[in-house]
Design a protein around this motif. Structure first.
Motif, PDB file in Angstrom:
ATOM      1  N   GLN A   1      -2.223  -2.528  -3.978  1.00 17.56           N
ATOM      2  CA  GLN A   1      -1.076  -1.735  -4.423  1.00 17.56           C
ATOM      3  C   GLN A   1      -0.165  -2.562  -5.320  1.00 17.56           C
ATOM      4  O   GLN A   1       0.340  -2.068  -6.327  1.00 17.56           O
ATOM      5  N   ALA A   2       0.039  -3.825  -4.961  1.00 13.74           N
ATOM      6  CA  ALA A   2       0.945  -4.677  -5.739  1.00 13.74           C
ATOM      7  C   ALA A   2       0.386  -5.002  -7.117  1.00 13.74           C
ATOM      8  O   ALA A   2       1.139  -5.059  -8.093  1.00 13.74           O
ATOM      9  N   ASP A   3      -0.930  -5.203  -7.212  1.00 14.00           N
ATOM     10  CA  ASP A   3      -1.481  -5.571  -8.527  1.00 14.00           C
ATOM     11  C   ASP A   3      -1.923  -4.362  -9.352  1.00 14.00           C
ATOM     12  O   ASP A   3      -2.427  -4.498 -10.459  1.00 14.00           O
ATOM     13  N   GLY A   4      -1.722  -3.170  -8.801  1.00 10.85           N
ATOM     14  CA  GLY A   4      -2.004  -1.951  -9.555  1.00 10.85           C
ATOM     15  C   GLY A   4      -3.450  -1.511  -9.521  1.00 10.85           C
ATOM     16  O   GLY A   4      -3.827  -0.595 -10.236  1.00 10.85           O
ATOM     17  N   SER A   5      -4.287  -2.163  -8.710  1.00 12.01           N
ATOM     18  CA  SER A   5      -5.702  -1.777  -8.678  1.00 12.01           C
ATOM     19  C   SER A   5      -6.011  -0.731  -7.610  1.00 12.01           C
ATOM     20  O   SER A   5      -7.151  -0.315  -7.460  1.00 12.01           O
ATOM     21  N   ALA A   6      -4.993  -0.304  -6.870  1.00 14.40           N
ATOM     22  CA  ALA A   6      -5.195   0.703  -5.825  1.00 14.40           C
ATOM     23  C   ALA A   6      -5.309   2.079  -6.470  1.00 14.40           C
ATOM     24  O   ALA A   6      -4.548   2.425  -7.366  1.00 14.40           O
ATOM     25  N   GLY A   7      -6.271   2.830  -6.026  1.00  4.10           N
ATOM     26  CA  GLY A   7      -6.427   4.191  -6.519  1.00  4.10           C
ATOM     27  C   GLY A   7      -5.616   5.157  -5.670  1.00  4.10           C
ATOM     28  O   GLY A   7      -4.993   4.775  -4.680  1.00  4.10           O
ATOM     29  N   ASP A   8      -5.649   6.429  -6.063  1.00  7.48           N
ATOM     30  CA  ASP A   8      -4.969   7.458  -5.266  1.00  7.48           C
ATOM     31  C   ASP A   8      -5.589   7.501  -3.874  1.00  7.48           C
ATOM     32  O   ASP A   8      -6.798   7.491  -3.718  1.00  7.48           O
ATOM     33  N   GLY A   9      -4.763   7.526  -2.873  1.00  7.99           N
ATOM     34  CA  GLY A   9      -5.246   7.586  -1.502  1.00  7.99           C
ATOM     35  C   GLY A   9      -5.697   6.252  -0.941  1.00  7.99           C
ATOM     36  O   GLY A   9      -6.223   6.191   0.161  1.00  7.99           O
ATOM     37  N   ASP A  10      -5.505   5.161  -1.686  1.00 10.07           N
ATOM     38  CA  ASP A  10      -5.955   3.849  -1.212  1.00 10.07           C
ATOM     39  C   ASP A  10      -5.215   3.419   0.044  1.00 10.07           C
ATOM     40  O   ASP A  10      -5.791   2.762   0.899  1.00 10.07           O
TER      41      ASP A  10
END
Length: 60
Positions: A32-41
């Protein structure tokens, strides 16, 4: 075993059991912090952490 040493050992054992779930939770936060999380991650991470805790035998 002295009471303090017994308490320290119990804490260490509890932390060892919690480690897999904590690792997955931290990995999800990193995504989440590095922006690589997708929707619902967040939900996927929470479920994976829960399953890791269950596999480790934690009663959570």
């Amino acid at each position: 075993m002295p009471k303090d040493q017994g308490a320290a050992l119990r804490i260490r054992l509890d932390l060892d059991q919690a480690e897999p779930g904590l690792r997955e939770a931290v990995a999800g936060l990193r995504r989440q912090a590095d922006g690589s999380a997708g929707d619902g991650d967040g939900l996927r991470s929470a479920i994976a952490a829960r399953l890791a805790d269950q596999a480790a035998g934690l009663n959570v």
